[in-house]
Design a protein around this motif. Structure first.
Motif, mmCIF file in Angstrom:
data_model
loop_
_atom_site.group_PDB
_atom_site.id
_atom_site.type_symbol
_atom_site.label_atom_id
_atom_site.label_comp_id
_atom_site.label_asym_id
_atom_site.label_seq_id
_atom_site.Cartn_x
_atom_site.Cartn_y
_atom_site.Cartn_z
ATOM 1 N N SER A 80 0.826 -1.203 0.000
ATOM 2 C CA SER A 80 0.000 0.000 0.000
ATOM 3 C C SER A 80 0.869 1.265 0.000
ATOM 4 C CB SER A 80 -0.924 -0.032 1.220
ATOM 5 O OG SER A 80 -1.711 1.127 1.278
ATOM 6 N N ASP A 81 1.990 1.220 0.699
ATOM 7 C CA ASP A 81 2.911 2.366 0.688
ATOM 8 C C ASP A 81 3.521 2.565 -0.706
ATOM 9 O OD1 ASP A 81 2.738 3.351 3.339
ATOM 10 O OD2 ASP A 81 3.934 1.660 4.033
ATOM 11 N N MET A 82 3.818 1.470 -1.377
ATOM 12 C CA MET A 82 4.326 1.577 -2.761
ATOM 13 C C MET A 82 3.250 2.208 -3.645
ATOM 14 S SD MET A 82 7.460 0.401 -3.056
ATOM 15 C CE MET A 82 7.738 1.266 -1.511
ATOM 16 N N ALA A 83 2.006 1.743 -3.469
ATOM 17 C CA ALA A 83 0.898 2.279 -4.270
ATOM 18 C C ALA A 83 0.784 3.782 -4.082
ATOM 19 C CB ALA A 83 -0.412 1.590 -3.876
ATOM 20 N N ALA A 84 0.911 4.225 -2.840
ATOM 21 C CA ALA A 84 0.751 5.652 -2.544
ATOM 22 C C ALA A 84 1.870 6.491 -3.154
ATOM 23 C CB ALA A 84 0.698 5.863 -1.034
ATOM 24 N N MET A 85 2.994 5.850 -3.500
ATOM 25 C CA MET A 85 4.098 6.555 -4.152
ATOM 26 C C MET A 85 4.035 6.436 -5.672
ATOM 27 S SD MET A 85 5.797 7.892 -1.698
ATOM 28 C CE MET A 85 7.231 8.531 -2.564
ATOM 29 N N GLY A 86 3.107 5.642 -6.147
ATOM 30 C CA GLY A 86 3.054 5.376 -7.589
ATOM 31 C C GLY A 86 4.145 4.415 -8.041
ATOM 32 N N ALA A 146 11.861 7.796 -13.015
ATOM 33 C CA ALA A 146 12.407 9.013 -12.401
ATOM 34 C C ALA A 146 11.503 10.196 -12.691
ATOM 35 C CB ALA A 146 13.819 9.263 -12.924
ATOM 36 N N GLY A 147 11.172 10.927 -11.621
ATOM 37 C CA GLY A 147 10.372 12.134 -11.776
ATOM 38 C C GLY A 147 8.868 11.913 -11.712
ATOM 39 N N LEU A 148 8.421 10.667 -11.642
ATOM 40 C CA LEU A 148 6.973 10.424 -11.690
ATOM 41 C C LEU A 148 6.371 9.930 -10.370
ATOM 42 C CD1 LEU A 148 6.276 8.890 -15.235
ATOM 43 C CD2 LEU A 148 5.954 11.238 -14.423
ATOM 44 N N ALA A 149 7.193 9.847 -9.317
ATOM 45 C CA ALA A 149 6.643 9.390 -8.035
ATOM 46 C C ALA A 149 5.576 10.364 -7.541
ATOM 47 C CB ALA A 149 7.758 9.264 -7.003
ATOM 48 N N LEU A 150 4.631 9.837 -6.776
ATOM 49 C CA LEU A 150 3.568 10.659 -6.193
ATOM 50 C C LEU A 150 3.966 11.036 -4.776
ATOM 51 C CD1 LEU A 150 0.546 8.436 -7.276
ATOM 52 C CD2 LEU A 150 1.549 10.383 -8.509
ATOM 53 N N PHE A 151 3.834 12.320 -4.444
ATOM 54 C CA PHE A 151 4.208 12.797 -3.114
ATOM 55 C C PHE A 151 2.991 13.287 -2.350
ATOM 56 C CE2 PHE A 151 7.912 14.005 -5.853
ATOM 57 C CZ PHE A 151 8.754 13.010 -5.404
ATOM 58 N N ARG A 152 3.163 13.375 -1.032
ATOM 59 C CA ARG A 152 2.124 14.008 -0.223
ATOM 60 C C ARG A 152 2.086 15.519 -0.489
ATOM 61 N NH1 ARG A 152 2.950 11.062 5.715
ATOM 62 N NH2 ARG A 152 2.523 8.952 4.963
ATOM 63 N N ALA A 153 3.197 16.057 -0.937
ATOM 64 C CA ALA A 153 3.361 17.515 -0.961
ATOM 65 C C ALA A 153 2.786 18.198 -2.196
ATOM 66 C CB ALA A 153 4.851 17.858 -0.860
ATOM 67 N N ILE A 202 -1.129 11.767 -13.285
ATOM 68 C CA ILE A 202 -2.510 12.258 -13.138
ATOM 69 C C ILE A 202 -2.684 12.911 -11.772
ATOM 70 C CG2 ILE A 202 -4.939 11.612 -13.018
ATOM 71 C CD1 ILE A 202 -4.346 9.247 -14.845
ATOM 72 N N ALA A 203 -2.355 12.168 -10.705
ATOM 73 C CA ALA A 203 -2.548 12.688 -9.343
ATOM 74 C C ALA A 203 -1.494 13.756 -9.034
ATOM 75 C CB ALA A 203 -2.463 11.560 -8.329
ATOM 76 N N SER A 204 -1.900 14.773 -8.291
ATOM 77 C CA SER A 204 -0.940 15.791 -7.846
ATOM 78 C C SER A 204 -0.344 15.399 -6.495
ATOM 79 C CB SER A 204 -1.615 17.162 -7.774
ATOM 80 O OG SER A 204 -2.822 17.104 -7.042
ATOM 81 N N ALA A 205 -1.067 14.609 -5.703
ATOM 82 C CA ALA A 205 -0.574 14.117 -4.410
ATOM 83 C C ALA A 205 -1.311 12.827 -4.083
ATOM 84 C CB ALA A 205 -0.824 15.149 -3.303
ATOM 85 N N ALA A 206 -0.705 11.993 -3.246
ATOM 86 C CA ALA A 206 -1.373 10.753 -2.846
ATOM 87 C C ALA A 206 -0.865 10.297 -1.492
ATOM 88 C CB ALA A 206 -1.136 9.647 -3.885
ATOM 89 N N LEU A 217 -5.377 12.496 5.212
ATOM 90 C CA LEU A 217 -5.503 13.665 4.325
ATOM 91 C C LEU A 217 -4.827 14.876 4.974
ATOM 92 C CD1 LEU A 217 -6.578 14.906 1.712
ATOM 93 C CD2 LEU A 217 -8.708 15.451 2.929
ATOM 94 N N GLY A 218 -4.906 14.939 6.305
ATOM 95 C CA GLY A 218 -4.220 16.006 7.035
ATOM 96 C C GLY A 218 -2.727 16.031 6.749
ATOM 97 N N HIS A 219 -2.110 14.865 6.564
ATOM 98 C CA HIS A 219 -0.682 14.816 6.230
ATOM 99 C C HIS A 219 -0.430 15.426 4.855
ATOM 100 C CE1 HIS A 219 0.074 12.536 9.770
ATOM 101 N NE2 HIS A 219 -0.478 11.423 9.340
ATOM 102 N N VAL A 220 -1.333 15.151 3.926
ATOM 103 C CA VAL A 220 -1.209 15.737 2.586
ATOM 104 C C VAL A 220 -1.306 17.268 2.687
ATOM 105 C CG1 VAL A 220 -2.366 15.977 0.343
ATOM 106 C CG2 VAL A 220 -2.080 13.704 1.367
ATOM 107 N N LEU A 221 -2.244 17.735 3.497
ATOM 108 C CA LEU A 221 -2.440 19.184 3.636
ATOM 109 C C LEU A 221 -1.211 19.833 4.269
ATOM 110 C CD1 LEU A 221 -6.158 19.239 4.823
ATOM 111 C CD2 LEU A 221 -5.240 19.358 2.491
ATOM 112 N N ALA A 222 -0.690 19.194 5.312
ATOM 113 C CA ALA A 222 0.474 19.760 6.000
ATOM 114 C C ALA A 222 1.664 19.837 5.051
ATOM 115 C CB ALA A 222 0.819 18.913 7.222
ATOM 116 N N ARG A 223 1.882 18.763 4.290
ATOM 117 C CA ARG A 223 3.021 18.730 3.364
ATOM 118 C C ARG A 223 2.818 19.666 2.187
ATOM 119 N NH1 ARG A 223 7.808 16.514 4.923
ATOM 120 N NH2 ARG A 223 7.221 15.332 6.754
#
Ligand code: ADP
Ligand code: MG
Length: 320
Positions: A80-86, A146-153, A202-206, A217-223
């Protein structure tokens, strides 16, 4: 009695896998279990995504938990952590402390672990095994272009907020044991690996929803340094959660219940059609539940009349 090394050989060593069947040069693992370290062959142009999760008896799972389900879940939370990073999951290590060399337990645990690992092409490349209070520590490594990972930020004001699948089922299983569908969500979560990979570009954050939707979601907002408005009524919830009569309890399960391992992500409004098509393609509900706002990194959950709802904190691993 079986030694540590017998156990490893019997339950954890697997034949090497070829990326292209029959082509040894294409193996992603140059050297697996059995030496002082494994040797990996990452693909050119890829970044490695690395994540570790520690699961302890009594904290993350009940004493006496079904070992096959534990094997599934302990890998699933890492996938699931891998999924969240794309990232595409590739390799895992497994550090195991066991109170005794219980072979029946190991066999079942390995079944659950390898059934899931096989579905996603993950190879177990090493680990450590010792006597001790039951604990399971998995490190997972994945690849992402490279360059396509999804971040919380990456969330930006105006972006939509989306969530996959359904929320609250796993927390319901903890609150009310005996509901089979909920128990499955808690014990055998389905990591959204394919979704994560398809959200690249596609996603801007995940983030994955492990500790409760509001908190994660709060972690996404903070980052991201942004706020959010989420419409409570839009949040997708499992059938068995929708049946809960106590409205406050239902809200607690949906907003603050952990362990669902769905993905919460943000995307520009211009991606709505693409995300709808992706949802159809994956046969997985993707629900738009709110939007990112400029300003303080604060989450506002509102009712259908637009009034704010109180949100409880999610799971805290340091809570006594
Ligand atoms: P070391 O003494 O270098 O720590 P070990 O004797 O602990 O090595 O382990 C021998 C081999 O078995 C290593 O390749 C290690 O990665 C692997 N291994 C040990 N425990 C596990 C496990 N639970 N799952 C997978 N591989 C394991
Ligand atoms: Mg060792």
């Amino acid at each position: 009695m079986a030694s540590e090394f017998d156990l490893i050989r019997r339950y954890f060593e697997q034949p090497a896998r070829d990326v292209q069947p029959g082509d040894r040069r294409m193996r992603r693992v140059a050297l697996g279990i059995g030496d002082d370290a494994a040797l990996l062959r990452p693909s050119a142009g890829m970044e490695l995504a690395v994540s570790t999760d520690l699961l302890l008896e009594g904290r993350h799972f009940r004493a006496g938990a079904d070992p096959r389900k534990l094997g599934h879940k302990s890998l699933a939370v890492n996938l699931s952590d891998m999924a969240a990073m794309g990232a595409a999951p590739r390799w895992a290590t497994l550090a195991l402390a066991l109170p005794a060399a219980n072979e029946a337990w190991l066999e079942e645990f390995a079944k659950g672990f390898f059934a899931l690992a096989g579905r996603f092409g993950v190879e177990l490349i090493g680990g450590d095994t010792t006597r001790g209070p039951l604990s399971i520590c998995i490190t997972i490594l994945g690849e992402v272009p490279a360059g396509l990972a999804l971040f919380r930020a990456g969330a930006r004001p105006g972006d939509d907020i989306w969530v996959s699948g359904e929320l609250g089922g796993a927390a319901l299983a903890l609150a009310q044991p005996g509901i089979a569908a909920a128990a499955r969500r808690l014990d055998e979560p389905e990591p959204r690996v394919e979704l994560g990979e398809r959200l690249r570009g596609i996603a801007s954050a995940a983030i994955d929803v492990s500790d409760g939707f509001a908190q994660d979601l709060g972690h996404v907002l903070a980052r991201s340094g942004a706020g959010a408005i989420v419409e409570y009524a839009l949040l997708p919830r499992a059938e068995e959660v929708r049946k809960i009569q106590d409205a406050a309890m239902q809200a607690r399960l949906v907003l603050s219940g952990g362990d669902d391992y769905e993905l919460a992500f943000t995307a520009p409004q211009s991606s709505r059609d693409e995300i709808a098509a992706l949802s159809a393609d994956l046969a997985l509900a993707l629900t738009r539940v709110g939007s990112i706002q400029s300003g303080e990194p604060k989450l506002q959950v509102i009712d259908p009349q637009g009034r704010p709802l109180a949100v409880e904190r999610g799971f805290d691993h340091f809570a006594p």
